[in-house]
Write a protein that holds these residues in place. Structure first.
Motif, PDB file in Angstrom:
ATOM      1  N   GLU A 122      28.600  38.064  48.353  1.00  0.00           N
ATOM      2  CA  GLU A 122      27.860  37.024  47.654  1.00  0.00           C
ATOM      3  C   GLU A 122      27.413  37.465  46.265  1.00  0.00           C
ATOM      4  O   GLU A 122      27.233  36.632  45.376  1.00  0.00           O
ATOM      5  CB  GLU A 122      26.643  36.615  48.490  1.00  0.00           C
ATOM      6  N   ASP A 123      27.238  38.772  46.076  1.00  0.00           N
ATOM      7  CA  ASP A 123      26.768  39.263  44.785  1.00  0.00           C
ATOM      8  C   ASP A 123      27.884  39.333  43.742  1.00  0.00           C
ATOM      9  O   ASP A 123      27.638  39.708  42.602  1.00  0.00           O
ATOM     10  CB  ASP A 123      26.132  40.648  44.951  1.00  0.00           C
ATOM     11  N   LYS A 124      29.118  38.991  44.119  1.00  0.00           N
ATOM     12  CA  LYS A 124      30.253  39.073  43.202  1.00  0.00           C
ATOM     13  C   LYS A 124      30.906  37.708  42.980  1.00  0.00           C
ATOM     14  O   LYS A 124      32.092  37.611  42.687  1.00  0.00           O
ATOM     15  CB  LYS A 124      31.286  40.078  43.714  1.00  0.00           C
ATOM     16  N   GLN A 125      30.119  36.649  43.138  1.00  0.00           N
ATOM     17  CA  GLN A 125      30.668  35.309  42.954  1.00  0.00           C
ATOM     18  C   GLN A 125      30.530  34.812  41.520  1.00  0.00           C
ATOM     19  O   GLN A 125      31.263  33.913  41.094  1.00  0.00           O
ATOM     20  CB  GLN A 125      29.987  34.332  43.920  1.00  0.00           C
ATOM     21  N   ALA A 153      36.445  38.726  36.200  1.00  0.00           N
ATOM     22  CA  ALA A 153      37.318  37.631  35.787  1.00  0.00           C
ATOM     23  C   ALA A 153      37.436  36.590  36.888  1.00  0.00           C
ATOM     24  O   ALA A 153      37.493  35.391  36.627  1.00  0.00           O
ATOM     25  CB  ALA A 153      38.700  38.161  35.407  1.00  0.00           C
ATOM     26  N   VAL A 154      37.505  37.044  38.134  1.00  0.00           N
ATOM     27  CA  VAL A 154      37.603  36.166  39.306  1.00  0.00           C
ATOM     28  C   VAL A 154      36.602  36.657  40.344  1.00  0.00           C
ATOM     29  O   VAL A 154      36.118  37.791  40.270  1.00  0.00           O
ATOM     30  CB  VAL A 154      39.034  36.163  39.894  1.00  0.00           C
ATOM     31  N   PRO A 155      36.265  35.841  41.336  1.00  0.00           N
ATOM     32  CA  PRO A 155      35.275  36.282  42.328  1.00  0.00           C
ATOM     33  C   PRO A 155      35.726  37.525  43.086  1.00  0.00           C
ATOM     34  O   PRO A 155      36.919  37.726  43.345  1.00  0.00           O
ATOM     35  CB  PRO A 155      35.170  35.075  43.275  1.00  0.00           C
ATOM     36  N   GLY A 156      34.756  38.353  43.430  1.00  0.00           N
ATOM     37  CA  GLY A 156      35.027  39.518  44.253  1.00  0.00           C
ATOM     38  C   GLY A 156      34.538  39.284  45.670  1.00  0.00           C
ATOM     39  O   GLY A 156      34.141  38.172  46.035  1.00  0.00           O
TER      40      GLY A 156
END
Length: 236
Positions: free
Chosen positions: A51-54, A45-48
């Motif tokens: 870089e792989d969770k943007q 739902a939102v960035p983690g």
């Protein structure tokens, strides 16, 4: 997917017409103050962190609607309806609606086992178990009667699948704690099918996803105050 003004005509309200649907973003409703999306399972739902969770719903929304602001979240594994605000004023109005519990959500889940309906006149049961983050096993949450925050979920049985040994349930969170629905159903002894955190390991392989979907969202429009209801059919 559908969106109607509560108490109004069957057709969507005039402000629901928005820009063309961008690739990778399922827009249910878009106007000058309110955005509603249907988030697929597996999308943050939102960035983690990292870089792989943007790539996330918020980033995709802001690429199409630069003034889109986060109001609430869904777990990455959960699909369904999620709302965002357009601009700070709309965000404040929607946040206040959540704080005053004027936003109502319904979820559908499929749980392990044949869950007996609650013995109540209206068919609704209430899970009232306090929850706290399990710091040693983040991001899991656990029931903690001493330090947990009050957490309540209304539930009712929709259908049994005797062959699969599962039950389809309707869920209405009264509070909004992290992983609340998932932990509460585990506490009943009927974890959600496909839950990698709360279902026994041998019971998560029957599906590629968590069978939990936010199917209905009812709220007051942040600019007009009009009651709005949005629906999304479960994909399972």
């Amino acid at each position: 997917m559908s969106a109607v003004a509560a108490g109004g005509p069957e057709s969507a309200p005039p402000w629901s017409a928005g820009p063309p649907v961008p690739p990778g973003l399922q827009v249910v409703h878009a106007d000058d103050a309110l955005l509603v999306f249907d988030k697929p399972a597996g999308l943050l739902a939102v960035p983690g962190r990292g870089e792989d969770k943007q790539d996330c719903l918020a980033a995709r929304a802001q690429a199409a609607f630069p003034d889109a602001l986060v109001v609430h979240r869904l777990d990455m594994a959960t699909s369904g309806l999620i709302v965002m605000a357009r601009g700070p004023a709309a965000q404040r109005a929607l946040n206040l609606g959540f704080e005053k519990r004027q936003v109502h959500k319904q979820y559908v889940a499929v749980v392990q086992g044949l869950l007996a309906p609650p013995e109540t006149d209206d068919g609704w049961g209430l899970i009232d178990l306090p929850l706290i983050l399990d710091w040693l096993n983040r991001p899991r949450s656990i029931v903690d009667h001493e330090q947990g925050r009050p957490s309540r979920t209304r539930w009712r049985v929709l259908a049994h699948d005797a062959a699969a040994g599962t039950t389809r349930v309707l869920l209405e969170p009264v509070t909004g704690r992290s992983h609340q629905l998932r932990v509460h159903l585990q506490a009943l002894g009927h974890p959600i099918v496909g839950d990698p955190l709360y279902a026994p390991a041998q019971e998560t392989g029957s599906t590629s996803r968590l069978l939990l979907h936010a199917q209905r969202l009812a709220l007051f429009h942040p600019a007009t105050g009009m009651p709005m209801v949005f629906d999304s059919a479960p994909p399972f």
